[in-house]
Design an enzyme around this catalytic site. Structure first.
Site, short mmCIF file in Angstrom:
data_model
loop_
_atom_site.label_atom_id
_atom_site.label_comp_id
_atom_site.label_asym_id
_atom_site.label_seq_id
_atom_site.Cartn_x
_atom_site.Cartn_y
_atom_site.Cartn_z
N GLU A 29 -45.03 17.03 -6.31
CA GLU A 29 -44.85 16.91 -7.76
C GLU A 29 -44.27 15.56 -8.13
O GLU A 29 -44.58 15.00 -9.19
CB GLU A 29 -43.95 18.04 -8.28
CG GLU A 29 -44.46 19.44 -8.00
CD GLU A 29 -45.83 19.68 -8.60
OE1 GLU A 29 -46.19 19.00 -9.58
OE2 GLU A 29 -46.56 20.54 -8.08
N GLY A 59 -67.00 30.46 -33.09
CA GLY A 59 -65.85 29.74 -32.57
C GLY A 59 -65.33 30.35 -31.29
O GLY A 59 -65.68 31.48 -30.92
#
Length: 673
Positions: free
Chosen positions: A460, A234
């Site tokens: 932004e 994992g």
């Protein structure tokens, strides 16, 4: 013993510089003239003993032992006393040679008129002065003490581990022994499966090994064999080692833990020796479990790289591990667990059935798994609500987070609360912790010019507005122009849904949303800046994946050329003509997406400007602020998004909505320099 080694040089130095400190402390040294005038002339001398032909020891008569020195000088005695009745050694003087001393003594007695029959008796003795004899061996003793001390230091150290040669030491004389951390049923601070969350399937598989070892007869009666081992695979931080610790706590059998790097050493043959020692110890306490963490340190595929030396040593260690796991000898009752996040580089012989029979995948947790993990860590923190109140909402805010990331967020929130002198940890502290983990450290004091700050605000704002009016864009959580990290002057944070599959339309909208900042700069400011570098990098990777990996392009066709990160091949698996087609398709697709984004920004030009001005004023805007300016989002999802779960909690939606079972490594946050 070590104190002796340290004090021995000091002891020898004392012998060298203070040899007479061990001599006669109550004896008085005099000269021959003083001997003649004070002792011989008054007739106080009983006899003389010449020691080692160098020192004359004068013994005075017993009747004169209580007299003081003044009495000896002033008190003459009439007549000559009797000899040989003993006397006490009070004085001594050194002589050059015996012959000269005898001549001078005889002349002195003749001058005093003593009868030759009553001359002072002189005897000779050979005595051993212990400190002088010891001085002969002082250099040898010093050398031996130094060698013994250095030997002890080499045994305990020499760069191969700590410990002073005691039990479990890794000195030069027991370097071939494996440095094992052993845990049994009586160990303290044990971890159990209840302390591990977010990986229920992995826990179920690993519990089977515990059942095998606790009641092997149940399986052997049916003809089943206990699996030899399991490989925990994992990404980093998902809890592989933690699950192994829980297995040790639950098993009730001896658990031997070692790291893969502990087998590698600077000496040839140490690795295989430690492997043999590890399995020998495991067989002695069978049934038992061995856990090898980061097994890729010794389990890398043989023959890679073509190096010699340490590479041969590593391969010898791997060969010994293969033999021990399923070789000619028996390994009954020993189960081997191993953890790695790089299973692709492991040797195929290591992964075959009979060695590692199972590969247990521990992936990043889904939203329910994150909820369980949050509840474990939130129980250790003082909160103003129940842990479930926070765990549900924070699980929705953290898609793609592993267990280690969640532990870091909880700890960071507690640190922020402590710094702000808070008595309880609130939701504001967790949001600040998420911003800290995702975006980096906040830098409010960073010097930014007004023009640059305005450029960042419009950049932004372009992201926020473009994403707001794109159907498949992810829901916006917040947008900020506060500098964070090393390069981010602002960022827009989204709450992505945990989709397993993406359509071509979804990826197109994501591309347009990512290009919204550059489009806003061009449309509203008339100038473009370097602030879109991170956006362009994401767009390039995303578009190349669509064309060359996912088969979305008609010109390239249904072909997939995934990039191999660890591949040693330097050639591409396609021709130059195909590469040119891929490049032209990527440019065409990005140009199409940018054109669509520019049109969208021009359509909502005023709203982009309003959001930018609001950003300059507040610095941080949330979704509620965007709703007041832009209105409700025109697109409604048929299923509850992660943002809806964040607002409401998912317990109420659990019956209606089927939550996805895993996460993708999609875009979690748009960072901008």
């Amino acid at each position: 013993m070590k104190a002796f080694y340290l004090l021995a040089p000091l002891f020898v130095v004392q012998l060298l510089f203070y040899p007479f400190s061990f001599g006669d402390g109550d004896k008085q040294q005099i000269s021959f003239q003083e001997f003649k005038n004070r002792l011989l002339e008054p007739g106080l001398v009983d006899h003389i003993v010449v020691s080692n032909k160098s020192v004359a020891k004068v013994y005075v008569r017993s009747s004169a032992q209580n007299q003081t020195s003044d009495d000896i000088v002033q008190g003459p005695v009439n007549g000559v006393p009797a000899r040989g009745r003993g006397g006490q050694h009070k004085y001594y003087f050194t002589i050059g040679s015996v012959d000269t001393f005898e001549e001078k003594l005889e002349e002195a007695q003749e001058a005093l008129g003593i009868d030759p029959h009553n001359y002072v008796p002189v005897t000779y003795a050979s005595e051993m002065v212990w400190y002088q004899e010891l001085m002969r061996f002082a250099p040898t003793l010093l050398l031996l003490g130094t060698l013994m001390y250095m030997g002890r230091r080499m045994q305990g150290g020499l760069g191969v581990g700590g410990g002073g040669g005691g039990k479990g030491g890794r000195g030069i004389f027991n370097i071939g022994k494996a440095h094992v951390t052993k845990a049994d049923k009586n160990s303290k601070n044990k971890i159990y499966f209840k302390d591990v969350a977010g990986c229920d399937e992995a826990k179920q598989e690993i519990m089977e090994f515990v059942h095998f070892l606790k009641s092997p007869k149940k399986y052997e009666e049916l003809g089943a064999k206990i699996p030899k081992g399991a490989l925990l695979v994992g990404p980093p931080g998902t809890g592989k080692t933690l699950l192994a610790k829980a297995t040790a706590g639950e098993s009730g059998v001896p658990f031997l833990s070692i790291s893969g790097s502990d087998f590698m050493e600077m000496f040839v043959g140490v690795g295989p020796s430690r492997v043999r020692n590890l399995f020998q110890e495991a067989r002695q306490c069978a049934p038992s479990i061995i856990f090898i963490d980061e097994i890729d340190a010794i389990g890398r595929a043989r023959g890679r790289g073509g190096f010699s030396g340490s590479n041969d040593e590593r391969e010898s260690t791997l060969n010994q591990l293969l033999v021990e796991m399923d070789g000619f000898g028996t390994t009954a009752g020993v189960v081997v667990l191993a953890g790695t996040n790089r299973p692709d580089i492991l040797d195929k012989a290591l992964l075959r059935p009979g060695r590692f029979d199972r590969q247990i995948c521990i992936d990043k947790p889904d939203i329910k798994g994150r909820d369980q993990i949050f509840q474990i860590y939130l129980k250790k923190i003082k909160l103003d609500h129940e842990p479930s109140y926070y765990s549900q909402r924070l699980a929705a805010l953290t898609p793609g987070f592993a267990g280690a990331d969640i532990a870091n967020v909880c700890n960071e929130a507690a640190l922020i609360a402590a710094r702000s002198e808070g008595s309880l940890v609130t939701m504001e502290h967790f949001e600040a912790a998420l911003d800290r983990v995702i975006g980096g450290l906040e830098k409010k004091n960073k010097v930014i010019s007004k023009l640059e700050r305005k450029t960042v605000a419009y950049h932004e704002s372009g992201h926020a507005v473009a994403g707001w009016f794109l159907e498949h864009a992810e829901p916006l959580l917040k947008v900020t122009i506060v500098p964070r990290g090393t390069a981010a002057l602002g960022f827009a944070q989204y709450v992505p849904n945990e989709n397993l599959l993406f359509t071509k339309e979804q990826l197109f909208d994501m591309t347009c949303m990512t290009l919204g900042g550059r489009a806003a700069e061009q449309v509203l400011l008339g100038k473009i800046s370097t602030g879109a570098q991170n956006d362009l990098e994401k767009v390039t990777k995303m578009t190349y994946a669509q064309v060359a990996v996912y088969g979305f392009s008609d010109k390239v066709g249904l072909l997939s050329f995934p990039q191999k990160e660890d591949s040693l091949e330097m050639t591409k698996p396609y021709s130059n003509e195909t590469g040119a087609i891929i490049d032209s398709e990527v440019r065409e697709w990005v140009g199409k997406a940018y054109g669509h984004t520019v049109q969208l920004v021009e359509k909502h030009k005023e709203q982009v400007a309003q959001i930018a001005e609001l950003l300059l004023e507040k610095e941080v805007l949330h979704q509620e602020d965007l709703i007041r300016v832009l209105g409700e989002r025109p697109f409604k999802s048929s299923e509850a998004s992660n943002y809806d779960i964040f607002k409401q909690g998912f317990e109420e939606e659990e019956k209606k909505v089927e939550t996805p079972a895993s996460t993708t490594d999609g875009m979690k946050t748009n960072h901008h320099p």
